[in-house]
Design an enzyme around this catalytic site. Structure first.
Site, short mmCIF file in Angstrom:
data_model
loop_
_atom_site.label_atom_id
_atom_site.label_comp_id
_atom_site.label_asym_id
_atom_site.label_seq_id
_atom_site.Cartn_x
_atom_site.Cartn_y
_atom_site.Cartn_z
N LYS A 253 33.45 32.57 -50.47
CA LYS A 253 34.86 33.00 -50.47
C LYS A 253 35.74 31.94 -51.14
O LYS A 253 36.80 32.23 -51.65
CB LYS A 253 35.30 33.27 -49.03
N ARG A 254 35.27 30.71 -51.09
CA ARG A 254 35.98 29.61 -51.76
C ARG A 254 36.20 29.89 -53.25
O ARG A 254 37.18 29.46 -53.84
CB ARG A 254 35.08 28.37 -51.65
#
Ligand code: GLU
Length: 469
Positions: A253-254
């Protein structure tokens, strides 16, 4: 030949990002291509990480993409239940059986002892692992302790055994059991760990092919040890390549990797998402062919899945999305645009707007940026105009447009081109002033066509307002 049965086995610990959904897609394609069965199994044994909304989201993703399942939650099937939390007795029974066969053992070590052990091992520069403290307990000692103490059941990894298998994607692989810890199989709360549950379920659900992310490869020896101890056949294994983010670390998700539902809500079409995901590790011709789910069923092939890591490139997703938007009929796009247009937007008006913006749209959500001005008068102030003659442009446009009786594009263009010529203006400068006055933006669909849609009254009103700004 035995019928192909594959499974997608998500853990409901959150909303999976697009990379995890690729695993579902590949499993589904393989099944449909081979007229096999696609099973969804919910691996909900990690009670600490359990997230109650996650299951709904996982199923919503599969439904949105059209990845229907033959057995699993909601559909049921003959090999259920399909939630691991409802199969605890099966895991407990199997763990006991492994103990009886000498392939597993009870362990009574407290979390404090294990923590201390890990610390000591780390301090010595060793990889933390269980020291088999409880392996030497006699049967009688075990029975006595079981009555009063908490315990887990651990796998007894064979000493120095080479586990080898042929992975359908990664090729021949060997791992020495020396490198593998005595894995906890059954926890003190009676729940299995992933490693026990996955083997029991893949066996009982008659899974023929296990297709999952490459991060599971190091777990395979543990699974093979269990299969061997129980004398169960091992399904074929295929580990999909890792997906990397732009900085070449594992996609997360980073990196902005979102769930399919987030992409949907941003205005990505399911066709584009499917097509994009298919190329995450699989290749076909130039990797830019537009392939529908049906096309993919025909051409997808395990052999063309690469071993090497692949990279997640959002620009490629944007490109596919633009392509699929352009392939839609105007009336289909109007339907798809529903969540992105003002609630009271008139369908007929939308049908006129869509052809003006379709060629440039990347996401459905671009609609408000490109065409919001049709539904809401823009806030125009004088600083938006970069041309010093803009007032003159607007005044003359106003009087020319007022005189038009048939409010159609050729008439509008006709009178405007005439004043441009008569005044010796640059066409681009003039239309930029008009654009800003009517739409409040430097970038709009063709402005004369837009004026037709807005109508004479509204267009003139906006020019008047802009002159006052
Ligand atoms: N529950 C595991 C996951 O969410 C499944 C791994 C497997 O397919 O064996 O990744």
């Amino acid at each position: 030949m035995e019928k192909l049965r594959v499974r997608f086995a998500p853990s409901p610990t959150g909303v999976p990002h697009i990379g995890n959904t690729r695993t579902a897609l590949f499993n589904w394609l393989l099944t449909r291509q081979n007229k096999g069965q696609f099973i969804v199994r919910i691996e909900d044994t990690d009670r600490k990480r359990f997230n109650s909304q996650s299951l709904d989201k996982i199923l919503e993703i599969l439904k949105f993409l059209g990845l229907n399942w033959d057995e699993g939650p909601q559909t049921g099937g003959s090999y259920g239940p399909y939630f691991q939390s409802q199969r605890l007795d099966l895991y407990q029974k199997t763990a006991e059986e492994l103990v009886k066969k000498g392939a597993a053992y009870y362990c009574f070590c407290s979390p404090q002892r294990l923590e201390k052990l890990r610390k000591e091992q780390r301090a010595k520069g060793q990889i933390p692992r269980y020291d088999r403290h409880c392996l030497s307990l006699s049967k009688a000692e075990v029975e006595k302790k079981k009555r009063t103490e908490k315990y887990v059941i651990r796998l007894k990894m064979p000493d120095s055994k080479i586990f080898s298998w042929h992975d359908l994607i990664q090729g021949d692989i060997s791992i020495n059991s020396k490198e593998v810890d005595d894995q906890v199989l059954l926890k003190s709360d009676g729940f299995p760990t992933y490693h026990l549950a996955v083997v029991v379920d893949d066996h009982l659900m008659r899974i023929t092919h296990v297709v999952r992310g490459v991060e599971w490869i190091s777990s395979v020896p543990k699974h093979l040890a269990i299969y061997e101890a129980l004398g169960w056949p091992v399904p074929k294994l295929a580990h999909l390549p890792l997906i990397l983010g732009s900085d070449r670390t594992k996609l997360s998700k980073r990196h902005g990797a979102k769930s399919i539902l987030d992409y949907r809500d941003e205005g990505y079409l399911k066709e584009a998402l499917i097509n994009f995901m298919a190329y995450l590790g699989w290749s076909y011709r130039d990797n830019a062919q537009l392939l529908s789910l049906e096309d993919l069923v025909k051409v997808f092939n395990l052999k063309n899945i690469q071993k090497q890591n692949c990279v997640f490139d959002i620009q490629k997703l944007d490109w596919f999305n633009g392509q699929y938007i352009r392939m839609k009929l105007d009336k289909e796009l109007v339907e798809l645009l529903k969540p992105f247009v003002p609630q009271n937007a008139d369908k007929e008006i939308l049908l006129k707007i869509v052809p003006l913006i379709k060629e440039r749209m990347i996401k459905l959500s671009d609609f408000s940026k490109m065409a919001g001005f049709f539904f809401k008068r823009p806030n125009v102030n004088s600083s938006l105009f970069d041309n010093k003659n803009y007032q003159d442009h607007l005044k003359k446009a106003l009087s020319a447009l007022q005189s038009i009786e048939v409010w159609k594009e050729p008439e509008i263009t006709g009178v405007l081109m005439k004043i441009i010529k008569d005044n010796g203006w640059k066409t681009g400068d003039f239309f930029m002033s008009l654009r800003i006055a009517v739409a409040g933006s430097h970038q709009t669909p063709p402005i004369n066509d837009s004026a037709v849609i807005l109508g004479k009254e509204e267009t003139l009103l906006r020019l008047n307002e802009a002159l006052k700004a």
